[in-house]
Motif scaffolding. Structure first.
Motif, mmCIF file in Angstrom:
data_model
loop_
_atom_site.group_PDB
_atom_site.id
_atom_site.type_symbol
_atom_site.label_atom_id
_atom_site.label_comp_id
_atom_site.label_asym_id
_atom_site.label_seq_id
_atom_site.Cartn_x
_atom_site.Cartn_y
_atom_site.Cartn_z
ATOM 1 N N THR A 1 -0.777 22.435 -19.258
ATOM 2 C CA THR A 1 -1.549 21.851 -20.351
ATOM 3 C C THR A 1 -0.644 21.071 -21.301
ATOM 4 O O THR A 1 -1.002 19.986 -21.782
ATOM 5 N N ALA A 2 0.535 21.600 -21.575
ATOM 6 C CA ALA A 2 1.484 20.894 -22.445
ATOM 7 C C ALA A 2 1.885 19.554 -21.844
ATOM 8 O O ALA A 2 1.960 18.534 -22.540
ATOM 9 N N VAL A 3 2.119 19.544 -20.533
ATOM 10 C CA VAL A 3 2.471 18.291 -19.855
ATOM 11 C C VAL A 3 1.317 17.298 -19.934
ATOM 12 O O VAL A 3 1.508 16.107 -20.229
ATOM 13 N N ALA A 4 0.075 17.788 -19.664
ATOM 14 C CA ALA A 4 -1.093 16.906 -19.699
ATOM 15 C C ALA A 4 -1.321 16.318 -21.088
ATOM 16 O O ALA A 4 -1.631 15.131 -21.235
ATOM 17 N N GLN A 5 -1.142 17.132 -22.130
ATOM 18 C CA GLN A 5 -1.344 16.652 -23.495
ATOM 19 C C GLN A 5 -0.301 15.599 -23.870
ATOM 20 O O GLN A 5 -0.613 14.638 -24.572
ATOM 21 N N GLN A 6 0.910 15.782 -23.380
ATOM 22 C CA GLN A 6 1.940 14.781 -23.650
ATOM 23 C C GLN A 6 1.613 13.449 -22.991
ATOM 24 O O GLN A 6 2.025 12.386 -23.469
ATOM 25 N N LEU A 7 0.831 13.511 -21.906
ATOM 26 C CA LEU A 7 0.429 12.286 -21.209
ATOM 27 C C LEU A 7 -0.856 11.693 -21.792
ATOM 28 O O LEU A 7 -1.325 10.654 -21.331
ATOM 29 N N GLY A 8 -1.448 12.353 -22.803
ATOM 30 C CA GLY A 8 -2.628 11.820 -23.491
ATOM 31 C C GLY A 8 -3.932 11.948 -22.736
ATOM 32 O O GLY A 8 -4.815 11.091 -22.876
ATOM 33 N N VAL A 9 -4.116 13.006 -21.953
ATOM 34 C CA VAL A 9 -5.347 13.208 -21.191
ATOM 35 C C VAL A 9 -6.385 13.915 -22.066
ATOM 36 O O VAL A 9 -6.045 14.779 -22.873
ATOM 37 N N SER A 10 -7.686 13.580 -21.904
ATOM 38 C CA SER A 10 -8.748 14.138 -22.747
ATOM 39 C C SER A 10 -8.999 15.611 -22.472
ATOM 40 O O SER A 10 -8.626 16.137 -21.418
ATOM 41 N N GLU A 11 -9.671 16.274 -23.421
ATOM 42 C CA GLU A 11 -9.969 17.708 -23.320
ATOM 43 C C GLU A 11 -10.809 18.036 -22.096
ATOM 44 O O GLU A 11 -10.543 19.003 -21.379
ATOM 45 N N ALA A 12 -11.857 17.236 -21.843
ATOM 46 C CA ALA A 12 -12.744 17.505 -20.711
ATOM 47 C C ALA A 12 -11.999 17.387 -19.382
ATOM 48 O O ALA A 12 -12.152 18.222 -18.489
ATOM 49 N N VAL A 13 -11.175 16.353 -19.261
ATOM 50 C CA VAL A 13 -10.428 16.148 -18.013
ATOM 51 C C VAL A 13 -9.382 17.247 -17.835
ATOM 52 O O VAL A 13 -9.145 17.723 -16.727
ATOM 53 N N ILE A 14 -8.747 17.667 -18.933
ATOM 54 C CA ILE A 14 -7.789 18.773 -18.856
ATOM 55 C C ILE A 14 -8.492 20.027 -18.333
ATOM 56 O O ILE A 14 -7.976 20.743 -17.475
ATOM 57 N N GLY A 15 -9.701 20.296 -18.858
ATOM 58 C CA GLY A 15 -10.448 21.472 -18.414
ATOM 59 C C GLY A 15 -10.833 21.409 -16.954
ATOM 60 O O GLY A 15 -10.742 22.391 -16.220
ATOM 61 N N LEU A 16 -11.272 20.212 -16.494
ATOM 62 C CA LEU A 16 -11.742 20.054 -15.120
ATOM 63 C C LEU A 16 -10.608 20.009 -14.100
ATOM 64 O O LEU A 16 -10.832 20.259 -12.914
ATOM 65 N N THR A 17 -9.413 19.675 -14.549
ATOM 66 C CA THR A 17 -8.314 19.488 -13.603
ATOM 67 C C THR A 17 -7.191 20.494 -13.819
ATOM 68 O O THR A 17 -7.063 21.464 -13.081
ATOM 69 N N VAL A 18 -6.384 20.256 -14.855
ATOM 70 C CA VAL A 18 -5.170 21.057 -15.045
ATOM 71 C C VAL A 18 -5.489 22.529 -15.295
ATOM 72 O O VAL A 18 -4.969 23.418 -14.604
ATOM 73 N N VAL A 19 -6.352 22.804 -16.280
ATOM 74 C CA VAL A 19 -6.660 24.199 -16.611
ATOM 75 C C VAL A 19 -7.450 24.853 -15.481
ATOM 76 O O VAL A 19 -7.192 26.005 -15.106
ATOM 77 N N ALA A 20 -8.422 24.127 -14.911
ATOM 78 C CA ALA A 20 -9.203 24.673 -13.804
ATOM 79 C C ALA A 20 -8.306 24.981 -12.614
ATOM 80 O O ALA A 20 -8.433 26.027 -11.969
ATOM 81 N N GLY A 21 -7.382 24.074 -12.328
ATOM 82 C CA GLY A 21 -6.457 24.310 -11.230
ATOM 83 C C GLY A 21 -5.564 25.505 -11.490
ATOM 84 O O GLY A 21 -5.316 26.322 -10.601
ATOM 85 N N GLY A 22 -5.093 25.616 -12.723
ATOM 86 C CA GLY A 22 -4.214 26.733 -13.068
ATOM 87 C C GLY A 22 -4.917 28.071 -12.998
ATOM 88 O O GLY A 22 -4.399 29.039 -12.424
ATOM 89 N N THR A 23 -6.127 28.136 -13.556
ATOM 90 C CA THR A 23 -6.852 29.404 -13.541
ATOM 91 C C THR A 23 -7.409 29.723 -12.155
ATOM 92 O O THR A 23 -7.818 30.865 -11.895
ATOM 93 N N SER A 24 -7.441 28.734 -11.266
ATOM 94 C CA SER A 24 -7.878 28.969 -9.894
ATOM 95 C C SER A 24 -6.717 29.335 -8.970
ATOM 96 O O SER A 24 -6.937 29.633 -7.797
ATOM 97 N N LEU A 25 -5.495 29.303 -9.487
ATOM 98 C CA LEU A 25 -4.345 29.680 -8.664
ATOM 99 C C LEU A 25 -4.491 31.081 -8.059
ATOM 100 O O LEU A 25 -4.131 31.289 -6.896
#
Length: 310
Positions: free
Chosen positions: A189-213
């Protein structure tokens, strides 16, 4: 940035190790208690591997970032159905029980449609919606546990573990999954925020992927060891619990307004579980090529999400 990348690697390593312990403990417990592996996968393993989603969604809802909460669940279920089942099937073709096709997958389909209708109808998950979801969860648990004993699967040779050791492995595995996933999510999430990605996209991709590990690691390891019941049960149980238990529980505590989760996202959510249902009906097996189709479609959706966010 390097610290976040190190956290991602450490989180993945811990999750993979935990998944191995969890699978061994769950299979041994199923054998000792004469409970089918599919039931263990749908309940104990699914609840444990859904713990990261619950933590992230509840905290997000309480902080007022509802898109992150709902996006996490929607994204996690898409990850589960398409990427996790796809990769697990490519590792080893997955045998599907008739009861899974007749009961478990249809329940996941109904839960997905129910969430889509609730959110698209008025743009939120109200306390009444959350109550309906929680009642659905209770009904799902009753159906899953009803008549579970007495038909242990013969998918793998007995582990020979005592009940105490099996439970210990489960606890250690679940703890590693939760801790490892949290480390991963924080770093990613820290990496994604540094790249300027929106909250919804972070939830659908980075966070969803992480919690699905946890689901990914557990299902792939289970498939590799020949425990199809654990693998598919974990995915379906997690999908149902993500919607009914996690969003139901979070919504009861704090109603959620949803803004940026689109009809496309919900279409992929419901379409993916319907496709899984179709594949499962073909000879009660998800073949390697079907797993490849699910994986490719998932990657196409991820490309679309990233492209639309740019």
């Amino acid at each position: 940035m390097w610290l976040q990348i190190l956290m991602i690697v450490a989180g993945v390593t811990l999750v993979l190790w935990g998944a191995d312990r969890l699978t061994d403990g769950a299979v041994a417990l199923a054998e000792r208690m004469q409970i089918p592996q599919i039931v263990i996968g749908l309940t104990i393993v699914a609840i444990g591997t859904s713990a990261p989603e619950f933590c992230v969604s509840l905290v997000s809802a309480l902080k007022g970032t509802s898109d992150l909460a709902v996006g996490n669940v929607v994204g996690s279920n898409i990850f589960n159905t398409m990427l996790i089942v796809g990769m697990a099937a490519m590792v080893a073709p997955m045998t599907i029980l008739p009861s899974t096709v007749k009961k478990d997958i249809p329940i996941a389909v109904v839960a997905s449609f129910l969430l889509a209708v609730m959110v698209l109808a008025d743009g939120d998950v109200s306390r009444l919606d959350a109550l309906v979801l929680m009642l659905g969860f209770l009904a799902f648990m009753w159906l899953t546990l009803h008549g579970a004993k007495g038909n242990a699967d013969q998918e793998a040779s007995p582990k020979g573990y005592s009940v105490a050791k099996s439970v210990l492995l489960l606890v250690i595995g679940l703890a590693c999954l939760v801790v490892g996933s949290n480390i991963f999510v924080n770093g990613a999430t820290a990496v994604a925020q540094q790249l300027g990605v929106s909250e919804a996209v972070i939830g659908l991709t980075v966070v969803a992927g992480g919690t699905s590990l946890p689901e990914l690691a557990t299902s792939v390891v289970a498939a590799r060891k020949g425990n199809s019941g654990i693998a598919i049960g974990n995915v379906l149980g997690s999908n149902v619990m993500n919607i009914l238990l996690i969003l139901g529980g979070a919504g009861l505590i704090c109603p959620m307004q949803v803004k940026d989760i689109t009809i496309v996202d919900f279409s992929v959510l419901t379409g993916s579980i319907l496709l899984l249902w179709l594949f499962s009906n073909t000879k009660l097996t998800i073949a390697r090529w079907e797993g490849a189709v699910l994986t490719i479609l998932f990657l196409a959706y991820m490309v679309w999400l990233v492209a639309s966010a740019v």
